[in-house]
Scaffold this active site. Structure first.
Site, PDB file in Angstrom:
ATOM      1  N   GLY A  66      85.976  44.513 -53.811  1.00 23.05           N
ATOM      2  CA  GLY A  66      87.298  45.021 -53.476  1.00 23.05           C
ATOM      3  C   GLY A  66      87.407  45.296 -51.991  1.00 23.05           C
ATOM      4  O   GLY A  66      86.402  45.574 -51.321  1.00 23.05           O
ATOM      5  N   GLY A 115      83.802  44.278 -57.069  1.00 26.98           N
ATOM      6  CA  GLY A 115      85.009  43.846 -57.758  1.00 26.98           C
ATOM      7  C   GLY A 115      84.971  42.399 -58.204  1.00 26.98           C
ATOM      8  O   GLY A 115      85.629  42.025 -59.179  1.00 26.98           O
ATOM      9  N   GLU A 138      77.469  49.498 -54.366  1.00 28.50           N
ATOM     10  CA  GLU A 138      78.383  50.627 -54.147  1.00 28.50           C
ATOM     11  C   GLU A 138      77.699  51.909 -53.688  1.00 28.50           C
ATOM     12  O   GLU A 138      78.264  52.666 -52.891  1.00 28.50           O
ATOM     13  CB  GLU A 138      79.199  50.899 -55.429  1.00 28.50           C
ATOM     14  CG  GLU A 138      80.258  49.855 -55.725  1.00 28.50           C
ATOM     15  CD  GLU A 138      79.720  48.609 -56.388  1.00 28.50           C
ATOM     16  OE1 GLU A 138      80.509  47.670 -56.624  1.00 28.50           O
ATOM     17  OE2 GLU A 138      78.493  48.542 -56.676  1.00 28.50           O
ATOM     18  N   ASP A 146      81.441  50.379 -60.295  1.00 25.40           N
ATOM     19  CA  ASP A 146      82.612  50.602 -61.147  1.00 25.40           C
ATOM     20  C   ASP A 146      82.961  49.304 -61.891  1.00 25.40           C
ATOM     21  O   ASP A 146      82.072  48.617 -62.359  1.00 25.40           O
ATOM     22  CB  ASP A 146      83.784  51.144 -60.326  1.00 25.40           C
ATOM     23  CG  ASP A 146      84.206  50.216 -59.189  1.00 25.40           C
ATOM     24  OD1 ASP A 146      83.401  49.378 -58.742  1.00 25.40           O
ATOM     25  OD2 ASP A 146      85.361  50.338 -58.729  1.00 25.40           O
TER      26      ASP A 146
END
Length: 368
Positions: A66, A115, A138, A146
């Protein structure tokens, strides 16, 4: 190729979604997520589209994650709406990918991180190539794995998922399949012929078994790479990352004392202690839970990573915005992170703030 950040085409019963932001390594922004969600909903209600192919332009990256820099640049100005909306829309897309009536084939022909894992690993088929570079990095930027990672990482053998989550270790090529993240491995030059034959399946492309068989046939056309040695690390990974806490994992690695454990400790020491504690709990609590449940928890965590006290802004600022700086984490070690610091991230949001999810058929019907 158009200027659109995601290009959509259809050909012979296939729907093609091509990530088209190569200068940013195809990192997902809110516009890309919205474009994909709208198109996937259209395809979900289209009986003529039997299979979806997710790929990317640029030759270097499938999707490097992301676009967290945009999120954090707003956070540094005390603006949180964009970040919260981005994660809300991203997780809704991840859920949509997982519940589509058509199988999805993601071609991980390049860098695949964060992502990028969410929009691929949650789908039906993931094809690694010699160009694939996979990681969930992350903790190194003060976030946590996530996009449903507590669901798909927990499905990996032994404690491989916890190892990848806490260390951000990069897997290359066939290692992505050896770890259980990719379903198949093809050489990059095989992809065009595979897609040609996938189109040739016609209506049968809607059968996951038919697609699986075709992928296996293409795997068999060329010799597979030699084992990478990743699975030789299983004993150490399973022994050290089976601990009941982050602190226990650090202790086990210190006591083991070989070169692998020393390198692993160096990797851990680079990450945010707070993020590691949050990540550990997220994975352990995620065992046996459904993807929708995991994504709802992810949204609580991300909401608070954006709007509350976390290491997210500092990690992104130091490593991705100012580049190369050493982040000033809130805690110097995982021992200093209090249980109540972690509890805060997992506590419920207000009912109107919680992530709402519907499967693809319900969303497609609502769109009509």
């Amino acid at each position: 190729m158009t200027d659109s950040e995601v290009v959509f085409e259809s050909s012979k019963r296939l729907g093609y979604a091509t990530l088209n932001r190569p200068k940013a390594l195809n990192s997902l922004n809110l516009n890309m997520v919205s474009l994909m969600r709208d198109q996937y909903l259209t395809w979900a209600g289209n009986v003529d589209i039997k299979c979806i192919v997710l790929k990317a332009t640029g030759g270097k990256a499938f999707c490097a994650g992301g676009d967290v820099k945009a999120v954090v640049q707003d956070m540094l100005e005390s603006k949180f709406d964009y970040g919260i909306r981005f994660f809300q829309e991203e997780y809704a897309l991840d859920h949509l990918v997982a519940t589509m009536p058509q199988p999805q084939v993601a071609l991980l022909d390049g860098i695949t991180m964060g992502g990028g894992a969410g929009i691929s690993i949650n789908g039906t088929f993931r094809v690694a190539t010699e160009k694939t570079l996979f990681a969930m990095p992350e903790c190194g930027i003060g976030l946590y794995p996530d996009v449903g990672a507590a669901h798909f990482l927990n499905q990996l053998p032994g404690h491989m998922g916890m190892y990848l989550a806490l260390t951000g270790t990069r897997l290359k090529g066939v290692q992505v399949k050896e770890a259980g993240l990719a379903t198949h491995y093809l050489a990059s030059h095989q992809l065009p012929s595979f897609l040609q034959e996938l189109e040739g399946l016609g209506s049968k492309a809607g059968s996951s078994e038919a697609v699986r068989q075709l992928l296996s046939e293409h795997e068999g056309k060329e010799s597979q790479p030699e084992p990478s040695g990743l699975l030789d690390l299983r004993e150490g990974i399973d022994t050290c990352f089976a601990g009941s806490s982050c602190q226990a994992i650090y202790t086990a690695l210190q006591e083991r004392g070989d070169s692998w454990s020393q390198d692993t400790l160096k990797a851990l020491h680079k990450g945010s202690p707070l993020s590691q504690r949050v990540s550990f709990r997220a994975l352990r609590q995620g065992v046996g839970r459904s993807l929708p449940d995991i994504l709802r928890t992810d949204f609580r965590l991300s909401h608070r990573m954006v709007s509350g006290p976390s290491d997210f802004a500092e990690g992104v600022r130091a490593l991705l915005i100012d580049k190369g700086n050493t982040p000033a984490w809130r805690h110097s070690s995982v021992d200093q992170v209090r249980d109540q610091d972690v509890d805060l991230f997992f506590s419920p949001l207000s009912p109107e703030e919680e992530l709402q999810l519907a499967d693809s058929s319900a969303q497609a019907h609502a769109k009509l």
